[in-house]
Scaffold this motif. Sequence first.
Motif, mmCIF file in Angstrom:
data_model
loop_
_atom_site.group_PDB
_atom_site.id
_atom_site.type_symbol
_atom_site.label_atom_id
_atom_site.label_comp_id
_atom_site.label_asym_id
_atom_site.label_seq_id
_atom_site.Cartn_x
_atom_site.Cartn_y
_atom_site.Cartn_z
ATOM 1 N N TRP A 17 -33.334 51.574 3.277
ATOM 2 C CA TRP A 17 -34.729 51.187 3.055
ATOM 3 C C TRP A 17 -35.039 51.152 1.559
ATOM 4 O O TRP A 17 -35.712 50.244 1.082
ATOM 5 N N GLU A 18 -34.546 52.157 0.836
ATOM 6 C CA GLU A 18 -34.808 52.196 -0.600
ATOM 7 C C GLU A 18 -34.180 50.997 -1.300
ATOM 8 O O GLU A 18 -34.793 50.390 -2.182
ATOM 9 N N TYR A 19 -32.962 50.652 -0.902
ATOM 10 C CA TYR A 19 -32.315 49.476 -1.481
ATOM 11 C C TYR A 19 -33.144 48.228 -1.186
ATOM 12 O O TYR A 19 -33.382 47.391 -2.074
ATOM 13 N N PHE A 20 -33.565 48.077 0.060
ATOM 14 C CA PHE A 20 -34.376 46.928 0.462
ATOM 15 C C PHE A 20 -35.674 46.868 -0.349
ATOM 16 O O PHE A 20 -36.043 45.817 -0.882
ATOM 17 N N GLU A 21 -36.356 47.999 -0.447
ATOM 18 C CA GLU A 21 -37.637 48.033 -1.163
ATOM 19 C C GLU A 21 -37.472 47.695 -2.638
ATOM 20 O O GLU A 21 -38.285 46.955 -3.211
ATOM 21 N N GLN A 22 -36.430 48.222 -3.260
ATOM 22 C CA GLN A 22 -36.189 47.932 -4.672
ATOM 23 C C GLN A 22 -35.856 46.458 -4.884
ATOM 24 O O GLN A 22 -36.325 45.840 -5.842
ATOM 25 N N THR A 23 -35.063 45.890 -3.976
ATOM 26 C CA THR A 23 -34.720 44.470 -4.059
ATOM 27 C C THR A 23 -35.964 43.608 -3.916
ATOM 28 O O THR A 23 -36.169 42.647 -4.663
ATOM 29 N N VAL A 24 -36.829 43.957 -2.958
ATOM 30 C CA VAL A 24 -38.059 43.203 -2.704
ATOM 31 C C VAL A 24 -39.002 43.277 -3.905
ATOM 32 O O VAL A 24 -39.606 42.271 -4.298
ATOM 33 N N GLN A 25 -39.136 44.438 -4.492
ATOM 34 C CA GLN A 25 -40.015 44.578 -5.653
ATOM 35 C C GLN A 25 -39.557 43.702 -6.816
ATOM 36 O O GLN A 25 -40.375 43.040 -7.463
ATOM 37 N N ARG A 26 -38.269 43.690 -7.075
ATOM 38 C CA ARG A 26 -37.736 42.847 -8.157
ATOM 39 C C ARG A 26 -37.940 41.362 -7.832
ATOM 40 O O ARG A 26 -38.311 40.560 -8.694
#
Length: 421
Positions: free
Chosen positions: A22-31
């Motif tokens: 989830w953290e990877y997904f969220e960081q990717t989405v934010q960028r």
Amino acid sequence: MTNGVKAIRGMNDILPNESYLWEYFEQTVQRWLAVYGYRNIRTPIVEQTDLFVRSIGEVTDIVEKEMYTFVDHLNNDSLTLRPEGTVSCVRAVIEHNLLYAGPQKLYYAGPMFRHERPQKGRYRQFHQVGVEALGYAGPDIDAELIVMCVRLWKLLGISGLRLEISTLGNVESRALHRSRLLKYFEQHRSELDEDGLRRLYTNPLRILDSKNPRMQQVIENAPKLIDDLDAESCNHFESLQRILREQGINFEINLRLVRGLDYYNRTVFEWVTDKLGAQGTVCAGGRYDSLVEQVGGKSIPACGFAMGVERLLALMQECGREIKQPVPDIYIVHQGSEQVMNYAWKCAEFLRDEGLDVILHCGGGSIKSQMKKADVSGALYALIIGDDEFKAQEVSIKPLRELIEQASVKLDSVTEIINSY
């Protein structure tokens, strides 16, 4: 826990062995969103019930069957856990007059709530990322939303998604189509199921969204909205198609694409997959030009989409995308006097200042038992500190994943040594 307190059915815990995804997904989405100039907005989980009823539509599955609604006994207000994010976003934009500064590109992320039968990819508490562009009228912003998705699928390593697009026209063309649908379905009342009969005089367009196999033939033969479209909506839809073709984006026109919320008009689209069983839609949206006025603001055009996080994470795994769980750089093992422990604390903070991820062992124990915990942690290196290291103001560094001998070094050279391995 067989008899203890448990999570509510369909509302799941996300444990550490999966939260890193989830953290990877969220960081990717934010960028990804920052690249397109979208800014984050965060709205409450609870809203006035009437906000959803008059915006989503009274004769929808969400309002009729799925909303978590309760009365606040302190003031008798009817409140609802948000079932989707667009309406809350629009309410906040109006309340805080954000459109005074011009068109807005916004996004939100968080839990939504619908009382459905829990199954894989469909939960009672589920998570969405929503993207909303308010104040934009042309098909170019519709196309941008779709182009954005293509980029995200590449970033996440997702393949095999199919884009379906359609148009719902304007209010007048939908009213004309509604009257034709009503007349047609009245002539086929015997072929409608219970839901179809209930919707016949309230929202016959929603009958087209039925998944009942017994009704597919009568739905297939129903009048098509494309035949009732106004010229402006047709031009908008054709322009959207031209932009998508120019950008090399494949799509299918699905004239039965209805969407489950009443506020949509003109462009609607869905990204679907065959890899997740029945829950094939992972991202959906479209244009909602009347919603801002409906909620209480001035009439402005708007469009957006929402994606299901749980479904996208499942699809990433189906597509073979492997995300390694992060591990610490260093696990500090220490034993000895209180001075040794204080020195270990100093070492840990120094190395964190140097940009390394460090676990400092807590709870005592032998060097051997601590080293076992260091190994289990996944750390790349162990730093061992005892009386000898303290006296020399050094540390012993031991690679845990490589066959390299332990060495005693000065603390300020640890980062350089690690980078050189």
